[in-house]
Scaffold this motif. Structure first.
Motif, PDB file in Angstrom:
ATOM      1  N   ILE A 142      -0.995 -17.805  42.361  1.00 34.17           N
ATOM      2  CA  ILE A 142       0.027 -19.065  42.762  1.00 34.17           C
ATOM      3  C   ILE A 142      -0.651 -19.531  44.031  1.00 34.17           C
ATOM      4  CG2 ILE A 142       2.165 -19.704  43.444  1.00 34.17           C
ATOM      5  CD1 ILE A 142       3.351 -17.445  41.919  1.00 34.17           C
ATOM      6  N   HIS A 143      -0.738 -20.859  44.137  1.00 31.16           N
ATOM      7  CA  HIS A 143      -1.518 -21.548  45.255  1.00 31.16           C
ATOM      8  C   HIS A 143      -0.708 -22.877  45.741  1.00 31.16           C
ATOM      9  CE1 HIS A 143      -5.385 -19.352  45.172  1.00 31.16           C
ATOM     10  NE2 HIS A 143      -5.096 -19.529  43.840  1.00 31.16           N
ATOM     11  N   VAL A 144      -0.656 -23.208  46.740  1.00 27.91           N
ATOM     12  CA  VAL A 144       0.398 -24.249  47.227  1.00 27.91           C
ATOM     13  C   VAL A 144      -0.459 -25.113  48.162  1.00 27.91           C
ATOM     14  CG1 VAL A 144       2.591 -23.278  46.865  1.00 27.91           C
ATOM     15  CG2 VAL A 144       1.368 -22.950  49.142  1.00 27.91           C
ATOM     16  N   CYS A 145      -0.196 -26.597  48.407  1.00 22.31           N
ATOM     17  CA  CYS A 145      -0.708 -27.390  49.268  1.00 22.31           C
ATOM     18  C   CYS A 145       0.075 -28.430  49.440  1.00 22.31           C
ATOM     19  CB  CYS A 145      -2.218 -27.742  48.835  1.00 22.31           C
ATOM     20  SG  CYS A 145      -2.391 -28.675  47.770  1.00 22.31           S
ATOM     21  N   THR A 146       0.078 -29.122  50.699  1.00 22.96           N
ATOM     22  CA  THR A 146       0.689 -30.356  50.696  1.00 22.96           C
ATOM     23  C   THR A 146      -0.412 -31.557  50.883  1.00 22.96           C
ATOM     24  OG1 THR A 146       2.374 -29.166  52.071  1.00 22.96           O
ATOM     25  CG2 THR A 146       2.449 -31.421  52.261  1.00 22.96           C
ATOM     26  N   VAL A 147      -0.102 -32.681  50.225  1.00 22.03           N
ATOM     27  CA  VAL A 147      -0.849 -33.939  50.267  1.00 22.03           C
ATOM     28  C   VAL A 147      -0.037 -34.925  50.736  1.00 22.03           C
ATOM     29  CG1 VAL A 147      -2.084 -35.315  48.740  1.00 22.03           C
ATOM     30  CG2 VAL A 147      -2.236 -32.886  48.228  1.00 22.03           C
ATOM     31  N   THR A 148      -0.581 -36.060  51.417  1.00 22.88           N
ATOM     32  CA  THR A 148       0.028 -37.112  52.008  1.00 22.88           C
ATOM     33  C   THR A 148      -0.739 -38.155  51.457  1.00 22.88           C
ATOM     34  OG1 THR A 148       1.021 -36.206  53.775  1.00 22.88           O
ATOM     35  CG2 THR A 148       0.678 -38.442  53.932  1.00 22.88           C
ATOM     36  N   ASP A 149      -0.147 -39.316  50.984  1.00 22.85           N
ATOM     37  CA  ASP A 149      -0.774 -40.767  50.493  1.00 22.85           C
ATOM     38  C   ASP A 149       0.160 -41.762  50.704  1.00 22.85           C
ATOM     39  OD1 ASP A 149       1.362 -40.946  48.378  1.00 22.85           O
ATOM     40  OD2 ASP A 149       0.152 -40.589  46.661  1.00 22.85           O
ATOM     41  N   LYS A 150      -0.194 -43.018  50.220  1.00 24.29           N
ATOM     42  CA  LYS A 150       0.551 -44.024  50.798  1.00 24.29           C
ATOM     43  C   LYS A 150       2.041 -44.079  50.375  1.00 24.29           C
ATOM     44  CE  LYS A 150      -0.761 -46.686  46.642  1.00 24.29           C
ATOM     45  NZ  LYS A 150      -1.636 -47.519  46.145  1.00 24.29           N
ATOM     46  N   ARG A 151       2.285 -43.187  49.297  1.00 17.41           N
ATOM     47  CA  ARG A 151       3.857 -42.922  49.043  1.00 17.41           C
ATOM     48  C   ARG A 151       4.562 -42.010  49.891  1.00 17.41           C
ATOM     49  NH1 ARG A 151       2.447 -41.934  43.055  1.00 17.41           N
ATOM     50  NH2 ARG A 151       0.929 -40.920  43.978  1.00 17.41           N
ATOM     51  N   GLY A 152       3.768 -41.183  50.632  1.00 19.88           N
ATOM     52  CA  GLY A 152       4.361 -40.065  51.473  1.00 19.88           C
ATOM     53  C   GLY A 152       3.808 -38.783  51.114  1.00 19.88           C
ATOM     54  N   ALA A 153       4.576 -37.661  51.692  1.00 22.29           N
ATOM     55  CA  ALA A 153       4.041 -36.234  51.391  1.00 22.29           C
ATOM     56  C   ALA A 153       4.537 -35.730  50.190  1.00 22.29           C
ATOM     57  CB  ALA A 153       4.500 -35.610  52.446  1.00 22.29           C
TER      58      ALA A 153
END
Length: 79
Positions: A26-37
């Protein structure tokens, strides 16, 4: 809105035609783009990788689902 619904375990494998995926990593990450996180939950399974994008509301729904599973497992394990 994500909702927690009970599944019918008695016919789960019949509907799917095979056993559910078994997570091996199991892996997790957080991504942010123009719509938010949003978060990415990546499950490596015996059948391949499953990536799921989660907003806050969906992440909360998954936490509630996991807590419901934990409660049921604790009941079974305590017998």
């Amino acid at each position: 809105m994500s909702q927690l619904r009970q599944c019918d375990a008695s016919n789960l494998m019949d509907r799917m035609g095979k056993a559910p995926f078994v997570p091996t990593e199991i892996h997790v990450c957080t991504v942010t783009d123009k719509r938010g996180a949003f978060g990415i939950l990546s499950l490596q399974t015996t059948e391949g990788r499953v990536d799921v994008a989660l907003d806050r509301q969906t992440a909360d729904a998954i936490i509630n689902a996991i807590n419901a599973i934990r409660s049921k497992l604790e009941l079974v394990e305590s017998r």
